[in-house]
Design an enzyme around this catalytic site. Structure first.
Site, PDB file in Angstrom:
ATOM      1  N   ARG A  53      -5.300  -8.931   6.147  1.00 48.18           N
ATOM      2  CA  ARG A  53      -5.905  -8.072   7.171  1.00 48.18           C
ATOM      3  C   ARG A  53      -5.379  -6.631   7.135  1.00 48.18           C
ATOM      4  NH1 ARG A  53      -8.415 -11.713   6.355  1.00 48.18           N
ATOM      5  NH2 ARG A  53      -9.154 -13.336   7.758  1.00 48.18           N
TER       6      ARG A  53
ATOM      7  N   SER B 261     -11.610 -12.169  16.479  1.00 49.93           N
ATOM      8  CA  SER B 261     -10.231 -12.660  16.561  1.00 49.93           C
ATOM      9  C   SER B 261      -9.320 -11.575  17.126  1.00 49.93           C
ATOM     10  CB  SER B 261      -9.733 -13.085  15.180  1.00 49.93           C
ATOM     11  OG  SER B 261     -10.468 -14.190  14.704  1.00 49.93           O
TER      12      SER B 261
ATOM     13  N   GLU C 142      -5.024  -8.039  15.893  1.00 49.58           N
ATOM     14  CA  GLU C 142      -6.013  -7.837  14.831  1.00 49.58           C
ATOM     15  C   GLU C 142      -7.068  -6.840  15.302  1.00 49.58           C
ATOM     16  OE1 GLU C 142      -9.231 -10.480  12.312  1.00 49.58           O
ATOM     17  OE2 GLU C 142      -7.216 -11.277  12.598  1.00 49.58           O
TER      18      GLU C 142
END
Length: 300
Positions: free
Chosen positions: A172, A223, A293
């Site tokens: 990520r 998320s 995130e």
């Protein structure tokens, strides 16, 4: 006279003091000083070259993974439109996608062209630009697995072609995008040949799985936290007792406890406050750090 009074001439649109809430999936957030909707790549490059270097620039896609704070965003917010959403096969299992192309559309067009490997994008909210910034992925696949090269502008309007390796991808994250402001224009992807019907069947499974396990019709940003090494964020949130608990107008979804949702009247402060409360509680109970995130931008 301020910088807002001497903006460069453009062919696109300039909006001043425009609320950003309608541009995000959470439907919260204050105004941008200026929103720029460029006509095309040349319009964007010329604008960046002429914009004073001290003016902050933020790129906002469809706002799927972004929480805009209630005080709004300083400087210029760039929103890429249809001119940046082109998706086309390039032969030999390759596909070009503009930064404003929805991830799900890229998956669909790859499937129609018989290009396998990009099915996971059916399950990723947002656009290709955001996917390039954060190495977006799901269900065991991520952007770095299929990216050949990306095309971007620097803050100064310089054009770049960046290889997969140049972007320094990890979970990520792109080290290059984290170190240097980049405005992604598009990317070239490579998959493998397969039957379009088989690809579509796999994407249908992804869609069904998402609909059963994620609150995709709620005001959410996807998320909320990254998965810490050796842990699942949803499980930590759940075991800490936060599933379905209200915090102002914010809640972690009863359906999936790593999805932060606006139940209707939440402020950005509610949403971020709940996230921070959960992070602190998980750290206290389990000794594990939850990292956001969702990208949080702007003034409180």
């Amino acid at each position: 006279m301020t910088w807002k009074d001497r903006l460069p001439a453009v062919r696109g649109k300039l909006l001043r003091d425009e609320p950003l809430a309608p541009f995000t999936w959470f439907r919260v957030g204050g105004p941008a000083d200026v929103i720029f909707l460029p006509e095309d790549e040349d319009d964007l490059a010329a604008f960046l070259k002429a914009l004073p270097a001290e003016v902050p620039v933020t790129v906002l896609g469809v706002g799927s993974n972004t929480l805009v704070r209630d005080g709004g965003v300083d400087g210029v917010v760039i929103r890429l439109g249809k001119a940046f959403a082109k998706v086309e096969p390039r032969g030999e299992g390759r596909l070009y996608a503009g930064a404003a192309a929805l991830d799900a559309v890229v998956a669909r067009e790859a499937g129609k062209a018989g290009i396998a490997g990009l099915e996971f994008y059916r399950g990723v909210p947002g656009t290709i630009g955001g996917a390039l910034v954060m190495n977006a992925g799901c269900y065991g696949a991520e952007t770095k697995d299929v990216l050949v090269e990306a095309y971007a502008l620097t803050r100064a309007g310089e054009r770049l072609t960046l290889s997969n390796a140049d972007l320094g991808y990890s979970y990520r994250k792109s080290a290059r995008a984290a170190a240097e402001p980049l405005i992604f224009l598009g990317a070239l992807f490579e998959g493998r040949p397969d039957d379009p019907a088989a690809i579509e069947a796999r994407m249908a499974e992804i869609t069904e799985r998402r609909e059963k396990t994620q609150p995709i019709r709620e005001k959410t940003g996807g998320s909320t936290f990254k998965n810490p090494p050796g842990h699942s964020s949803w499980k930590l949130v759940d075991e800490a007792g936060w599933r379905g608990k209200l915090f102002g107008g914010a809640m972690f979804s009863p359906l999936h406890s790593n999805f932060l949702i606006n139940t209707g009247e939440a402020t950005a402060a509610d949403l971020e406050g709940l996230g921070e409360a959960v992070r602190a509680d998980v750290k206290a109970k389990f000794g594990v750090d939850l990292d956001w995130e969702i990208k949080r931008i702007g003034r409180p």
